[in-house]
Write a protein that holds these residues in place. Structure first.
Motif, PDB file in Angstrom:
ATOM      1  N   GLU A  56       8.301   8.887  -2.543  1.00 28.83           N
ATOM      2  CA  GLU A  56       9.436   9.657  -2.005  1.00 28.83           C
ATOM      3  C   GLU A  56       9.234   9.892  -0.511  1.00 28.83           C
ATOM      4  O   GLU A  56      10.166   9.767   0.281  1.00 28.83           O
ATOM      5  N   ASP A  57       8.019  10.235  -0.132  1.00 20.49           N
ATOM      6  CA  ASP A  57       7.722  10.467   1.284  1.00 20.49           C
ATOM      7  C   ASP A  57       8.013   9.220   2.109  1.00 20.49           C
ATOM      8  O   ASP A  57       8.599   9.289   3.182  1.00 20.49           O
ATOM      9  N   LEU A  68      10.025   6.795   1.274  1.00 16.42           N
ATOM     10  CA  LEU A  68      11.462   6.484   1.241  1.00 16.42           C
ATOM     11  C   LEU A  68      12.222   7.206   2.361  1.00 16.42           C
ATOM     12  O   LEU A  68      13.291   6.766   2.774  1.00 16.42           O
ATOM     13  N   ASP A  69      11.655   8.301   2.856  1.00 17.15           N
ATOM     14  CA  ASP A  69      12.270   8.985   4.003  1.00 17.15           C
ATOM     15  C   ASP A  69      12.473   8.033   5.173  1.00 17.15           C
ATOM     16  O   ASP A  69      13.318   8.253   6.031  1.00 17.15           O
ATOM     17  N   PHE A  70      11.649   6.983   5.241  1.00 13.63           N
ATOM     18  CA  PHE A  70      11.712   6.056   6.377  1.00 13.63           C
ATOM     19  C   PHE A  70      12.596   4.851   6.093  1.00 13.63           C
ATOM     20  O   PHE A  70      12.737   3.975   6.921  1.00 13.63           O
ATOM     21  N   MET A  88       4.345  10.363  -3.223  1.00 11.85           N
ATOM     22  CA  MET A  88       3.988   9.554  -2.059  1.00 11.85           C
ATOM     23  C   MET A  88       5.107   8.544  -1.745  1.00 11.85           C
ATOM     24  O   MET A  88       5.446   8.312  -0.590  1.00 11.85           O
ATOM     25  N   ALA A 135       0.816  -1.216   0.000  1.00  7.41           N
ATOM     26  CA  ALA A 135       0.000   0.000   0.000  1.00  7.41           C
ATOM     27  C   ALA A 135       0.853   1.270   0.000  1.00  7.41           C
ATOM     28  O   ALA A 135       0.328   2.358   0.164  1.00  7.41           O
ATOM     29  N   CYS A 136       2.146   1.140  -0.182  1.00  6.61           N
ATOM     30  CA  CYS A 136       3.060   2.276  -0.121  1.00  6.61           C
ATOM     31  C   CYS A 136       2.921   2.981   1.224  1.00  6.61           C
ATOM     32  O   CYS A 136       2.797   4.192   1.316  1.00  6.61           O
ATOM     33  N   ALA A 137       2.908   2.175   2.297  1.00  9.72           N
ATOM     34  CA  ALA A 137       2.689   2.741   3.625  1.00  9.72           C
ATOM     35  C   ALA A 137       3.754   2.326   4.634  1.00  9.72           C
ATOM     36  O   ALA A 137       3.596   2.580   5.817  1.00  9.72           O
ATOM     37  N   CYS A 138       4.833   1.667   4.205  1.00  8.06           N
ATOM     38  CA  CYS A 138       5.753   1.183   5.232  1.00  8.06           C
ATOM     39  C   CYS A 138       7.245   1.266   4.878  1.00  8.06           C
ATOM     40  O   CYS A 138       8.073   1.250   5.760  1.00  8.06           O
ATOM     41  N   ALA A 139       7.610   1.320   3.613  1.00 13.83           N
ATOM     42  CA  ALA A 139       9.025   1.379   3.218  1.00 13.83           C
ATOM     43  C   ALA A 139       9.834   0.143   3.613  1.00 13.83           C
ATOM     44  O   ALA A 139      11.013   0.242   3.890  1.00 13.83           O
TER      45      ALA A 139
END
Ligand code: FAD
Lengths: 341, 106
Positions: free
Chosen positions: B69-70, B72-74, B67, B43-47
């Motif tokens: 990229e955001d 990937l910060d994690f 989204m 879901a592109c929610a955890c990296a």
């Protein structure tokens, strides 16, 4: 020790399943207190995917994690649940009289006849960034949240991250810091545009330093940080740092549940499929935290488990009382409890 | 169909046959590629399905969206060729793609 809070049921975890349990228990007059380490209800739905659509909640062809949480809060409102956020449940102990004591890291004590563990994948805890040796500085120079501002007075503060927590704390701590540096791996920020604008104003005026890059190393002694190495586009540089605040989001860790004497199977709590009771009578486990043959980690499965668990919980809280099965559609007594009649 | 190769942190190569329309992450999970956790299920929610796309392939796989990229910060040790594998959709164009699995996910 503060005064003991007495209640029928303590629910550990205010995710969707813990929230719905309030409804089912409420229909049988059981009063609930909920405890969660997050600062708001909703568990994974609120923390991991508030804006994302869920398509398999019965009768909701599409609903976001945020809206599902809101709807559950509305649905359980008649039962006046008491919430205790920003608290980790650390202890769960049976008392001589069969009731339970539940303790939090804020030293509160709850006394309950029944405990429902709706802890999902465990408690949400800050992610530790991949910096070698960081553990040695945690609690002395490295913090994952700001509980006491004094700790940051006249310090050389380094904040890492590009979200709201990172920028909010950069703005809040800058006035009391000796120096403040923000490091983020890219020039774009997830944080609110207004905070980003304010931060860059402080960068312009020289009050805050911004570095594009990642923290690659830490230097210091006995837990006291003196320098951090920043790996940027032009190689590595050391800057003086005495306080580091990394904000890399949250991850779920089982946490203290492992210490409560419950049978565990691969970090999950095995339960009876009839009552959802754990190996300890009076302690139930529902939602993502439990396991049984055929278990699916779905919100709707957790809702079902809450309904069945309630029957067994009611027997414990009101022994000997006959439990009458009723529909909310037709029962005037249930409707009275819901405040609709 | 596309042949996708995962190179694990210790250098092992795992070759998979990926269906068009599936995601690179799904193929990693189906083939039990070690080091791809995919905690949130895509879901592109955890990296935790972070990969490095082989330099030769970065222009074909393209840039991450905002989204991603955001998220990937994690991720751990993010590089210019970092992607979340749940956001790379398989097509014939990707036949031969090579991605590396980082040392750890989080
Ligand atoms: C990206 C994503 C998409 C998903 N999509 C779907 C979907 O489409 N449909 C579906 O049915 N499910 C979906 N799920 C799964 C669904 O979110 C979970 O099944 C659901 O959240 C489980 O609810 P829960 O109440 O059991 O636990 P959680 O939501 O995990 O809540 C548990 C809460 O307990 C707290 N807690 C745990 N231990 C402690 C402690 N010791 N002290 C204090 N607090 C504690 C945690 O902080 C947390 O807030 C998805 C999950 C993810 C990550």
């Amino acid at each position: 020790m503060s005064e003991i809070i007495k209640t029928d049921v303590v629910i550990i975890g205010a995710g969707p399943v813990g929230l719905f349990a309030v409804f089912e228990l409420g229909l049988y007059d059981l009063k609930c207190h909920l405890i969660d380490i997050l600062d708001r209800p909703g568990g994974q739905c609120a923390e991991l995917y508030p804006e994302k659509p869920i398509y398999d909640i019965p009768a909701w062809p599409i609903i976001s994690g945020h809206d599902l949480t809101e709807k559950l809060m509305e649905q359980i409102k008649p039962f006046a649940p008491q919430f205790h956020f920003n608290r980790m449940v650390t202890k769960l102990e049976r008392q001589a009289d069969g009731s339970f004591h539940v303790e939090t890291d804020e030293a509160e004590v709850f006394e309950a006849k029944v405990v429902v563990i709706a802890a999902g994948g465990g408690s949400f805890q800050p992610k530790r960034p991949p910096v070698p040796g960081i553990e040695a500085y945690e609690g002395k120079s490295v913090f994952y949240s700001v509980r006491r501002m004094e700790e940051f007075c006249d310090q050389d503060i380094l904040i890492v991250g590009g979200g709201d927590s990172a920028l909010d704390w950069a703005l809040n701590l800058q006035p009391i810091a000796r120096s403040l540096t923000v490091v983020h791996r890219r020039a774009e920020f997830r944080a609110a545009p207004d905070s980003v604008k304010k931060m860059f104003e402080l960068v312009e005026s020289g009050s805050v330093r911004f570095e594009l890059g990642q923290v690659s190393g830490l230097k210091g002694e006995d837990g006291q940080l003196t320098h951090a190495t920043i790996k940027g586009t032009e190689g590595e540089t050391d800057i003086p740092v005495t306080r580091l605040l990394p904000f890399f989001g949250l991850t779920m860790k089982l946490g203290p549940i492992a210490d409560w004497g419950l049978n565990l199977h691969e970090n999950l709590i095995p339960v009876s499929v009839e009552t959802f009771e754990t190996s300890e009578p009076g302690i139930f486990a529902i939602g993502d935290i439990n396991t049984y043959p055929g278990k699916l980690k779905l919100i709707l499965s957790g809702f079902h488990e809450a309904a069945l668990m309630t029957q067994a919980a009611k027997h414990i809280v009101s022994p000997g009382e006959r439990i009458v099965f009723q529909y909310t559609t037709s029962s005037t007594s249930l409707q009275k409890k819901l405040g609709v009649n | 169909m596309a042949k996708i190769t995962f190179v694990t942190h210790d250098g092992a190569r795992i070759e998979t046959n990926a269906e068009n329309g599936s995601t690179v992450m799904e193929n990693a999970i189906r083939n039990a590629v070690p080091g791809i956790d995919a905690e949130c299920g895509g879901a592109c929610a955890c990296a935790t399905c972070h990969v490095y796309v082989d330099e030769e392939w970065t222009s074909t796989t393209g840039e991450p969206e905002a989204m991603e990229e955001d998220m990937l910060d994690f991720a751990y040790d993010v590089r210019p060729n970092s992607r979340l594998s749940c956001q790379i959709r398989v097509s014939d164009e990707l036949d031969g793609l090579v991605v590396q699995v980082p040392e750890r996910q989080a």
